[in-house]
Design an enzyme around this catalytic site. Structure first.
Site, PDB file in Angstrom:
ATOM      1  N   TYR A 141       0.518  -0.785  -0.424  1.00  0.00           N
ATOM      2  CA  TYR A 141       0.138  -0.599   0.050  1.00  0.00           C
ATOM      3  C   TYR A 141       0.764   1.098   0.113  1.00  0.00           C
ATOM      4  O   TYR A 141       0.095   2.464  -0.148  1.00  0.00           O
ATOM      5  CB  TYR A 141      -1.071   0.013   1.005  1.00  0.00           C
ATOM      6  CG  TYR A 141      -1.829  -0.903   1.476  1.00  0.00           C
ATOM      7  CD1 TYR A 141      -2.438  -1.748  -0.101  1.00  0.00           C
ATOM      8  CD2 TYR A 141      -2.503  -1.446   2.468  1.00  0.00           C
ATOM      9  CE1 TYR A 141      -3.384  -3.303   0.115  1.00  0.00           C
ATOM     10  CE2 TYR A 141      -3.687  -2.066   2.301  1.00  0.00           C
ATOM     11  CZ  TYR A 141      -3.506  -3.338   1.277  1.00  0.00           C
ATOM     12  OH  TYR A 141      -5.022  -4.308   1.478  1.00  0.00           O
ATOM     13  N   LYS A 189       3.536 -15.834   2.831  1.00  0.00           N
ATOM     14  CA  LYS A 189       3.640 -16.348   0.884  1.00  0.00           C
ATOM     15  C   LYS A 189       4.997 -16.393   0.830  1.00  0.00           C
ATOM     16  O   LYS A 189       5.756 -15.980  -0.360  1.00  0.00           O
ATOM     17  CB  LYS A 189       3.035 -15.042   0.365  1.00  0.00           C
ATOM     18  CG  LYS A 189       2.851 -16.183  -1.277  1.00  0.00           C
ATOM     19  CD  LYS A 189       1.152 -17.079  -0.956  1.00  0.00           C
ATOM     20  CE  LYS A 189       1.628 -17.914  -2.339  1.00  0.00           C
ATOM     21  NZ  LYS A 189       0.111 -19.024  -2.200  1.00  0.00           N
ATOM     22  N   ASP A 221      -2.523 -18.207   2.163  1.00  0.00           N
ATOM     23  CA  ASP A 221      -4.151 -18.991   1.194  1.00  0.00           C
ATOM     24  C   ASP A 221      -4.309 -20.228   2.217  1.00  0.00           C
ATOM     25  O   ASP A 221      -6.029 -20.210   3.071  1.00  0.00           O
ATOM     26  CB  ASP A 221      -3.774 -19.316  -0.451  1.00  0.00           C
ATOM     27  CG  ASP A 221      -2.036 -19.930  -0.345  1.00  0.00           C
ATOM     28  OD1 ASP A 221      -1.782 -19.554   0.806  1.00  0.00           O
ATOM     29  OD2 ASP A 221      -2.358 -20.689  -0.873  1.00  0.00           O
ATOM     30  N   ASP A 245      -4.524  -6.364   5.944  1.00  0.00           N
ATOM     31  CA  ASP A 245      -5.934  -6.607   5.830  1.00  0.00           C
ATOM     32  C   ASP A 245      -7.144  -7.385   5.476  1.00  0.00           C
ATOM     33  O   ASP A 245      -8.060  -7.293   6.379  1.00  0.00           O
ATOM     34  CB  ASP A 245      -5.447  -5.344   4.258  1.00  0.00           C
ATOM     35  CG  ASP A 245      -7.248  -4.408   3.845  1.00  0.00           C
ATOM     36  OD1 ASP A 245      -7.660  -4.148   4.978  1.00  0.00           O
ATOM     37  OD2 ASP A 245      -6.434  -4.127   3.418  1.00  0.00           O
ATOM     38  N   ASP A 249     -10.780  -8.318   8.169  1.00  0.00           N
ATOM     39  CA  ASP A 249     -11.469  -7.965   7.796  1.00  0.00           C
ATOM     40  C   ASP A 249     -12.047  -9.619   7.994  1.00  0.00           C
ATOM     41  O   ASP A 249     -13.152  -9.836   8.492  1.00  0.00           O
ATOM     42  CB  ASP A 249     -11.452  -7.494   5.865  1.00  0.00           C
ATOM     43  CG  ASP A 249     -11.482  -6.088   7.112  1.00  0.00           C
ATOM     44  OD1 ASP A 249     -11.803  -6.107   7.523  1.00  0.00           O
ATOM     45  OD2 ASP A 249     -12.129  -5.611   6.005  1.00  0.00           O
TER      46      ASP A 249
END
Ligand SMILES: NC(=O)c1ccc[n+]([C@@H]2O[C@H](COP(=O)([O-])OP(=O)(O)OC[C@H]3O[C@@H](n4cnc5c(N)ncnc54)[C@H](O)[C@@H]3O)[C@@H](O)[C@H]2O)c1
Length: 359
Positions: A141, A189, A221, A245, A249
């Protein structure tokens, strides 16, 4: 203990739930002999209305001087068509940046009284009590370049992390695990991304400093799947900005009770900004029916993470749990039976429980 707390009520239900939280903190101060000094400042839409700035300089200065900050919520339809520099969320992003809040902590607990509201089967969500520690100031980001090229036909986003940025958030993950059930899952990852390989190296290096914490690594994942198949297997999850993030959520809807979820954003010097995970709920603002629990539990996090007042934080959490045991619930909690109460009644019940808890 004497502490200076800046209050940023913001918009919508923000002022109502923040008032609940300060009443609860006053009850804690008198029970445990502390002094909390509150200072109100402006942020968000209400700051735009009063001084034409979503984050006035005075708010930043007060927040920098404070021991901790409690924030209600910002935003609402009134400001949706404003130009970008006059949007309420500018205030929120601006204060996170001004205070260098690099660690976001989001606990997700499946309260047994509310498990039926979860989208998961009760047997799966039962016993879940996890904390996501998300890196907040680095990664995809904030990477540069982030742009369109070739007349907009090609796009580039850049994922950058330095070793020191990873070290400080991983350290926060280990320290958070030490305050809980001492199990840390590092999510990355590392089978694909260089940044994740460095991330995993840092976790492996640091684990020697925390021999009491059990560590495992999980690919993002797999973590996303495990959150909905075995959420009760997690204690603390530590991860980078974008993975955090998305996972936080995902985790926040597991309990089915958005009005119950607190959060903390911490700076290296221990100062923190504490706020509910939900927004300003403009649809119910001013009706006196907002659930104050996420805000109240955010103030419990403030006591624990910024002031080291664990016993006091536990007292607030136990008082909230007792209210649920007593069948009290605000309108957002879909509970059959029991007693539906207003924001004020829920706050008063929590305060009453605080006074009767033996600590
Ligand atoms: N950190 C923040 O300040 C923050 C976070 C998210 C959204 N927002 C802003 O809030 C505004 C509304 O956003 P939204 O509707 O998408 O999300 P929201 O979280 O405000 O509301 C979603 C739904 O949950 C309900 N709800 C939320 N908190 C509740 C509580 N404590 N008690 C009872 N019911 C509650 C609302 O009434 C609404 O029906 C927008 O302007 C958005 O930008 C702010």
């Amino acid at each position: 203990m004497k502490k200076q707390i800046v209050l940023l009520p913001g918009d919508g239900i923000g002022p109502e739930i923040l008032a609940s939280s300060t009443s609860v903190l006053e009850a804690i101060a008198s029970k445990f002999n502390h002094q909390f000094i509150f200072e109100h400042q402006l942020i968000g839409g209400s700051a735009i209305d009063k001084v034409n700035d979503p984050l006035p300089e005075q708010t930043i200065l007060a927040a920098k001087r404070a021991d901790a900050i409690l924030l209600g919520a910002v935003g609402g339809p009134k400001w949706d068509n404003n130009p970008s520099h006059l949007r309420p969320e500018r205030g929120l992003l601006g204060i996170r940046k001004a205070l260098d809040l690099y660690a976001n902590l989001r606990p997700v607990k499946g309260f047994k009284q509310l498990l039926h509201a979860s989208p998961l089967k009760e047997a799966i969500i039962n016993g879940s009590d996890l904390l996501i520690v998300r890196e907040l100031t680095g990664g995809l980001y904030f990477g540069r370049p982030s742009e369109r090229q070739n007349n907009g036909e090609r796009v580039v986003d850049t994922l950058v992390y330095s070793r020191s940025e990873i070290e400080r958030i991983v350290k926060k993950g280990f320290e958070s695990a030490q305050l809980r059930r001492k199990k840390l899952t590092s999510v990355d990852k590392a089978n694909v991304l260089e940044s994740s390989k460095l991330w995993r190296e840092v976790v492996e290096e640091q684990k020697a400093n925390y021999p009491d914490v059990e560590v495992d690594h999980c690919l993002v994942d797999a973590a996303a799947m495990k959150l909905i198949t075995q959420p009760n297997q997690f204690d603390v999850i530590v991860t980078e900005n974008m993975f955090g993030d998305i996972l936080s959520d995902e985790a926040s809807v597991l309990t089915g009770s958005l009005g119950m979820l607190p959060s903390a954003s911490l700076a290296e010097n221990g100062v923190g900004l504490y706020e509910p995970a939900h927004g300003s709920a403009p649809d119910i603002a001013g009706k006196g029916i907002a659930n104050p629990i996420a805000m109240i539990l955010s103030s419990a996090m403030m006591l624990r993470y910024s002031f080291g007042l664990d016993k006091e934080a536990n007292t607030i959490e136990a008082a909230v749990e007792s209210c649920l045991d007593q069948g009290l619930h605000t309108a957002d909690l879909h509970v059959s039976g029991g007693k539906r109460v207003s924001t004020k009644e829920m706050t008063e019940a929590i305060i009453k429980n605080i006074s009767s808890i033996n600590s």
